[in-house]
Design a protein around this motif. Sequence first.
Motif, short mmCIF file in Angstrom:
data_model
loop_
_atom_site.label_atom_id
_atom_site.label_comp_id
_atom_site.label_asym_id
_atom_site.label_seq_id
_atom_site.Cartn_x
_atom_site.Cartn_y
_atom_site.Cartn_z
N ILE A 111 -27.41 -42.90 -38.11
CA ILE A 111 -27.01 -41.58 -37.58
C ILE A 111 -28.23 -40.70 -37.39
CG2 ILE A 111 -25.75 -39.47 -38.13
CD1 ILE A 111 -23.63 -41.19 -39.46
N GLN A 112 -29.13 -40.71 -38.37
CA GLN A 112 -30.32 -39.87 -38.25
C GLN A 112 -31.16 -40.27 -37.04
OE1 GLN A 112 -33.54 -40.49 -40.97
NE2 GLN A 112 -33.88 -38.28 -41.24
N HIS A 113 -31.31 -41.58 -36.84
CA HIS A 113 -32.12 -42.03 -35.70
C HIS A 113 -31.50 -41.60 -34.37
CE1 HIS A 113 -33.30 -45.00 -32.59
NE2 HIS A 113 -34.49 -44.91 -33.17
N ASP A 114 -30.15 -41.80 -34.27
CA ASP A 114 -29.50 -41.45 -33.01
C ASP A 114 -29.50 -39.95 -32.78
OD1 ASP A 114 -29.06 -44.09 -32.58
OD2 ASP A 114 -26.97 -44.08 -33.27
N VAL A 115 -29.25 -39.16 -33.86
CA VAL A 115 -29.24 -37.71 -33.69
C VAL A 115 -30.61 -37.19 -33.30
CG1 VAL A 115 -28.93 -35.52 -34.90
CG2 VAL A 115 -27.26 -37.35 -35.20
N ARG A 116 -31.67 -37.75 -33.84
CA ARG A 116 -33.03 -37.33 -33.45
C ARG A 116 -33.28 -37.65 -31.98
NH1 ARG A 116 -36.81 -35.71 -36.96
NH2 ARG A 116 -36.30 -35.76 -39.19
N THR A 117 -32.74 -38.78 -31.55
CA THR A 117 -32.90 -39.12 -30.13
C THR A 117 -32.18 -38.10 -29.26
OG1 THR A 117 -33.04 -41.47 -30.69
CG2 THR A 117 -32.52 -40.91 -28.41
N PHE A 118 -30.94 -37.77 -29.63
CA PHE A 118 -30.20 -36.75 -28.88
C PHE A 118 -30.90 -35.40 -28.95
CE2 PHE A 118 -26.30 -39.43 -30.07
CZ PHE A 118 -26.50 -40.25 -28.99
N ALA A 119 -31.46 -35.07 -30.13
CA ALA A 119 -32.14 -33.77 -30.28
C ALA A 119 -33.37 -33.70 -29.37
CB ALA A 119 -32.54 -33.57 -31.73
N THR A 120 -34.07 -34.80 -29.23
CA THR A 120 -35.24 -34.82 -28.34
C THR A 120 -34.81 -34.57 -26.90
OG1 THR A 120 -36.36 -36.35 -29.82
CG2 THR A 120 -37.20 -36.18 -27.58
N ARG A 177 -33.98 -30.47 -22.29
CA ARG A 177 -33.07 -29.68 -21.45
C ARG A 177 -33.17 -28.18 -21.75
NH1 ARG A 177 -30.16 -34.49 -22.37
NH2 ARG A 177 -29.46 -35.49 -20.43
N VAL A 178 -33.47 -27.86 -23.04
CA VAL A 178 -33.57 -26.46 -23.44
C VAL A 178 -34.73 -25.78 -22.70
CG1 VAL A 178 -34.27 -24.98 -25.37
CG2 VAL A 178 -32.43 -26.61 -25.66
N GLU A 179 -35.78 -26.54 -22.42
CA GLU A 179 -36.93 -25.96 -21.73
C GLU A 179 -36.58 -25.44 -20.34
OE1 GLU A 179 -39.79 -25.39 -23.07
OE2 GLU A 179 -39.16 -26.31 -24.97
N HIS A 180 -35.47 -25.90 -19.80
CA HIS A 180 -35.07 -25.46 -18.46
C HIS A 180 -34.15 -24.25 -18.48
CE1 HIS A 180 -36.90 -28.98 -16.59
NE2 HIS A 180 -36.33 -29.73 -17.54
N ILE A 181 -33.87 -23.71 -19.67
CA ILE A 181 -33.06 -22.50 -19.76
C ILE A 181 -33.93 -21.32 -19.32
CG2 ILE A 181 -31.80 -20.95 -21.29
CD1 ILE A 181 -31.07 -23.34 -22.99
N ALA A 237 -33.33 -23.72 -29.30
CA ALA A 237 -34.33 -24.53 -30.00
C ALA A 237 -34.19 -24.38 -31.52
CB ALA A 237 -35.73 -24.12 -29.56
N ALA A 238 -33.88 -23.14 -31.97
CA ALA A 238 -33.69 -22.93 -33.41
C ALA A 238 -32.47 -23.69 -33.92
CB ALA A 238 -33.57 -21.44 -33.70
N ASP A 239 -31.41 -23.72 -33.13
CA ASP A 239 -30.22 -24.48 -33.54
C ASP A 239 -30.53 -25.96 -33.67
OD1 ASP A 239 -28.70 -22.21 -33.67
OD2 ASP A 239 -27.85 -22.41 -31.65
#
Length: 448
Positions: A246-255, A260-264, A274-276
């Motif tokens: 789960i940690q590995h997959d969540v880190r992948t999704f977080a990356t 995507r956040v950079e395009h806000i 980014a803080a969330d």
Amino acid sequence: MMFRLSLSRRLVAIGGAGFLALWIVLISFYYLANGLSRTASNPPPGQIAAIVTLLKSEPSARWPALLDAVSSPILDLSIIENDLGPENALDLWEDPGYGIYREVLGGDLLSIRLLVPERRFRRPRLFQGVLNPVQFRIRLSPDRVLVMETRTPFIVSWFGLPAGLGAGLIGTLFAVAALIVLHREIRPLTRLAAIVDRIDPVGAPVVLPKLKGAAPETQALLKAFDRLQTRLHAIVRARLALIGGIQHDVRTFATRLRLRVEHIPNETEREKAAADIDDMIELLDNALLAGRAGVGALDEELLDLVPLLEAEVMDRRAAGAHLTLAALPPETAMVIGDRLALRRVFANLIDNALKYGGAAHLALAIEAEWLRVTVDDEGSGIPADWREVLTEPFVRLEPSRARKTGGAGLGLAVARNLVEAHGGRLEIDDAPGGGARLSVRLYLFGSR
């Protein structure tokens, strides 16, 4: 061939042996309290002499009434006109045990015989009693002989002791054997308890003892513990694999989310998003470390706490946080522990002090066998009645769990679990200058 009795049957055997042992004790007390020894099973010499004197002092017409008065199931008296002895009898005249009768009765005592039913005159081999009376013949007058037959009211052995004592002795022997069997059953259980205490769900399986000749219930218990140990290891491996995946997959999704956040376009919204994401990763890391600590899966290496604390302080100073680090002791502060877990402990404590107290003041001291790290803040402190529960998961002084007022309430709980997994303690107190003080005590390397 060894009898494979169940534990319940062995307990019944122990109870039966105990009953027999109690039987022999009761019979012995009764036997001793009533003076029923071998000599007491025969009439006392003084009693015989008194009866003879009484009969001689009375006319012969009163003798039948006197004989009825002194006769009993133990003592049978009769008067005959001659001294013809019984054919089936064993002469006891020279028996040392009956010498006292010859001394007391003198010349009036004619014979002492043991009546036996067999033609061969011999003592009974095992028991004597009502079937083997002892007969005394005493002369009352030239033509009258008193015949006195004494019988024991109970069966006695050839020792002159009640047969129940022999049965009690056998019961005692059974009790000893039962105790030995019980000891053989308890000793493997004691060994099993000591071995079960050493079972480590994340370590190598513990080899359980081989119990040859044990009761089926004991062997079933041993097999049950072995199956339990196997299941525990499987559960722990599956749990760690699940959390790690789960940690590995969540880190992948977080990356991906960060990209995507950079395009806000809105900078404020971009920073909140980014803080969330950072909080989500931190929460996941805390959960993984707490899970590893709970099953003893933390790594161990020799660490110096000084550079570790300095790195945490420098990272937060670079972000503009108010931190101080007191002068460190000249000695090296070496501990055995997991580097990632200890960094998480001090990061959680520092972030907690900065978030709720506005500042974090760190100090490291060596106290005997302990290393003590204190983190003071400048807030309003923590009430005494909250200090015990505040280290439980999802507990916060501010109960709204709003993001602007703090996290999910896992920081101190994870820190406490990780410290205790290292054999240390986390304590909450008041800081000297006001605010809260959180202290971490860890064993100094070489002190144990």
